[in-house]
Motif scaffolding. Structure first.
Motif, short mmCIF file in Angstrom:
data_model
loop_
_atom_site.label_atom_id
_atom_site.label_comp_id
_atom_site.label_asym_id
_atom_site.label_seq_id
_atom_site.Cartn_x
_atom_site.Cartn_y
_atom_site.Cartn_z
N UNK A 262 0.62 -1.02 -0.02
CA UNK A 262 0.05 0.08 0.13
C UNK A 262 0.92 1.18 -0.11
N UNK A 263 2.31 1.08 -0.43
CA UNK A 263 2.99 2.27 -0.27
C UNK A 263 3.14 2.84 -1.75
N UNK A 264 2.92 4.23 -2.03
CA UNK A 264 3.05 4.55 -3.26
C UNK A 264 4.56 4.94 -3.61
N UNK A 265 5.40 3.92 -3.71
CA UNK A 265 6.85 4.08 -3.68
C UNK A 265 7.26 4.47 -5.13
N UNK A 266 6.31 4.65 -6.17
CA UNK A 266 6.63 5.29 -7.27
C UNK A 266 7.62 4.47 -8.39
N UNK A 267 8.24 5.20 -9.37
CA UNK A 267 8.78 4.66 -10.44
C UNK A 267 10.60 4.93 -10.06
N UNK A 268 11.36 4.30 -11.07
CA UNK A 268 12.89 4.55 -10.93
C UNK A 268 13.05 5.82 -11.86
N UNK A 269 14.37 6.17 -12.06
CA UNK A 269 14.66 7.46 -13.04
C UNK A 269 15.27 6.86 -13.93
N UNK A 270 14.79 7.57 -15.12
CA UNK A 270 15.45 7.13 -16.47
C UNK A 270 17.12 7.22 -16.18
N UNK A 271 17.94 6.56 -16.82
CA UNK A 271 17.88 5.64 -17.69
C UNK A 271 17.53 4.27 -17.15
N UNK A 272 17.14 3.92 -16.00
CA UNK A 272 16.67 2.68 -15.32
C UNK A 272 15.27 2.67 -16.15
N UNK A 273 15.06 1.11 -16.47
CA UNK A 273 13.87 0.77 -17.17
C UNK A 273 12.45 1.07 -16.47
N UNK A 274 11.62 1.69 -17.16
CA UNK A 274 10.01 1.66 -16.59
C UNK A 274 9.56 0.22 -16.41
N UNK A 275 8.61 0.04 -15.46
CA UNK A 275 8.15 -1.30 -15.29
C UNK A 275 7.37 -1.76 -16.42
N UNK A 276 7.80 -3.31 -16.62
CA UNK A 276 6.96 -3.84 -17.57
C UNK A 276 5.97 -4.77 -17.04
N UNK A 277 4.99 -4.99 -17.79
CA UNK A 277 3.82 -5.83 -17.16
C UNK A 277 4.53 -7.13 -16.43
N UNK A 278 5.50 -7.60 -17.02
CA UNK A 278 6.08 -9.14 -16.63
C UNK A 278 6.58 -8.86 -15.05
N UNK A 279 7.16 -7.45 -15.00
CA UNK A 279 7.97 -7.12 -14.03
C UNK A 279 6.94 -7.23 -12.89
N UNK A 280 6.03 -6.21 -13.16
CA UNK A 280 4.98 -6.20 -11.95
C UNK A 280 4.34 -7.50 -11.68
N UNK A 281 4.30 -8.75 -12.72
CA UNK A 281 3.36 -9.76 -12.16
C UNK A 281 4.52 -10.53 -11.23
N UNK A 282 5.79 -10.57 -11.77
CA UNK A 282 6.83 -11.15 -10.98
C UNK A 282 6.87 -10.71 -9.41
N UNK A 283 6.76 -9.37 -9.44
CA UNK A 283 6.95 -8.72 -8.10
C UNK A 283 5.82 -9.17 -7.29
N UNK A 284 4.49 -9.32 -7.68
CA UNK A 284 3.37 -9.92 -6.96
C UNK A 284 3.72 -11.28 -6.67
N UNK A 285 4.62 -12.06 -7.41
CA UNK A 285 4.68 -13.55 -7.19
C UNK A 285 5.74 -13.49 -6.08
N UNK A 286 6.79 -12.72 -6.04
CA UNK A 286 7.96 -12.51 -5.06
C UNK A 286 7.15 -12.47 -3.80
N UNK A 287 6.19 -11.26 -3.73
CA UNK A 287 5.51 -10.86 -2.76
C UNK A 287 4.82 -12.06 -2.06
N UNK A 288 3.90 -12.88 -2.68
CA UNK A 288 3.33 -13.77 -2.15
C UNK A 288 4.06 -14.86 -1.47
N UNK A 289 5.36 -15.08 -2.29
CA UNK A 289 5.98 -15.91 -1.77
C UNK A 289 6.75 -15.93 -0.68
N UNK A 290 7.21 -14.55 -0.32
CA UNK A 290 7.92 -14.38 1.08
C UNK A 290 7.33 -13.53 2.02
N UNK A 291 6.19 -12.95 1.71
CA UNK A 291 5.57 -11.94 2.91
C UNK A 291 4.17 -12.35 3.11
#
Ligand code: NAY
Length: 291
Positions: A262-291
């Motif tokens: 629930x924290x609006x942590x925001x994006x990374x600064x260019x030239x770091x990549x913007x979030x892709x849908x795959x990255x978001x999906x993977x982050x949700x999986x990681x969250x479920x696995x460890x928290x």
């Protein structure tokens, strides 16, 4: 004077989609580290803060926001180092006026400065302020390494009270602990918190503590109490998590894991990549696995 020892989150940068600093996101991340993570300190303006991609004004604004939000609730250490020495001197004075507890400065990078030049850099930053300084030693990113003798020379300045040791060389860490019992050593690799604690560090500063503070605290406390096998079991889980985070993009994934809370942590600064849908999906999986 505040005791600088303990566990610090390296404060993440928080940016809007247009790349501007997100004050709202930063404040939420800071509060989370104080209220939920119960950290001892925040390291503001480090690598995790995406600091080396920011303008001087943006760095100052982030230092101001962190102090305004944290007040005196937590130890605040400001990373002011830069390859632009004039900027470092200016930032050191700036955070002294804001009331920060300590400064830190990365070894100057990009140009292959010799040791005398690096030594001069620290002396110049410290000339203008009456603050405690922790050297930010991270040879794998800066290419700057020191011998014990060179650390000894740097530590002759009494304002230099310690080092943030982001290095996997445990022989050097052990030599440092023995040679400098009165200097503060902060571990900079979260995946090696247990062995670093066994060697007698005074604290640790890490990016993953923004989300993995509870396990980090357990590792640190258990290792200090010499309960090594219990600490090792938690370090194993932690390192599974860190491996998954690194595979998915370090700072972005930590921010996406915070979003899950629930924290609006925001994006990374260019030239770091913007979030892709795959990255978001993977982050949700990681969250479920460890928290
Ligand atoms: C910083 O300045 O923010 C830090 O160095 C914090 C330490 C982190 N180092 C980097 C380069 O990000 O927490 C570590 C690191 O992210 C973690 O151990 C994963 O490798």
């Amino acid at each position: 004077m505040r005791d600088l020892r303990g566990l610090y989150s390296a404060l993440l940068g928080s940016f809007n989609e247009d790349g501007s600093v997100s004050e709202k996101g930063l404040r939420q991340i800071i509060r989370h580290n104080i209220d939920h993570n119960k950290m001892d300190g925040l390291y503001v303006g480090g690598s995790t803060g995406e600091n080396f991609m920011l303008s001087t004004d943006e760095k100052k604004r982030i230092f101001e926001i962190a102090k305004d939000e944290a007040k005196d609730d937590i130890t605040l250490m400001a990373q002011v180092g830069s390859v632009n020495l004039k900027e470092s001197i200016e930032l050191a004075k700036f955070v002294e006026d804001l009331g920060y507890d300590a400064i830190s400065a990365v070894t100057p990078f990009y140009y292959k400065f010799d040791f005398d030049e690096v030594h001069h850099y620290y002396e110049r930053i410290l000339e203008g302020v009456d603050m405690r300084m922790v050297i930010y030693f991270i040879p794998f990113l800066t290419g700057v390494n020191f011998s014990i003798e060179q650390f000894k020379t740097l530590f002759e300045n009494k304002k230099i009270v310690g080092v943030k040791f982001t290095q996997g060389d445990f022989y050097l860490l052990e030599r440092m602990r023995k040679t400098f019992p009165d200097k503060l050593i902060f571990a900079g690799f979260d995946e090696m918190l247990l062995p670093a604690t066994v060697l007698g560090i005074d604290g640790a500063i890490g990016s993953t503590y923004n989300v993995n503070a509870e396990r980090a605290r357990q590792i640190y406390d258990l290792a200090r109490a010499e309960k090594i096998s219990e600490a090792r079991a938690i370090q194993h889980v932690t390192n599974d998590l860190i491996t998954d985070i690194l595979d998915n993009g370090l700072y972005g994934t930590i921010k996406l894991l915070l979003e899950e809370q629930g924290i609006e942590a925001g994006c990374c600064r260019e030239p770091m990549k913007p979030y892709t849908p795959e990255m978001r999906t993977r982050a949700k999986e990681i969250y479920k696995k460890y928290f």
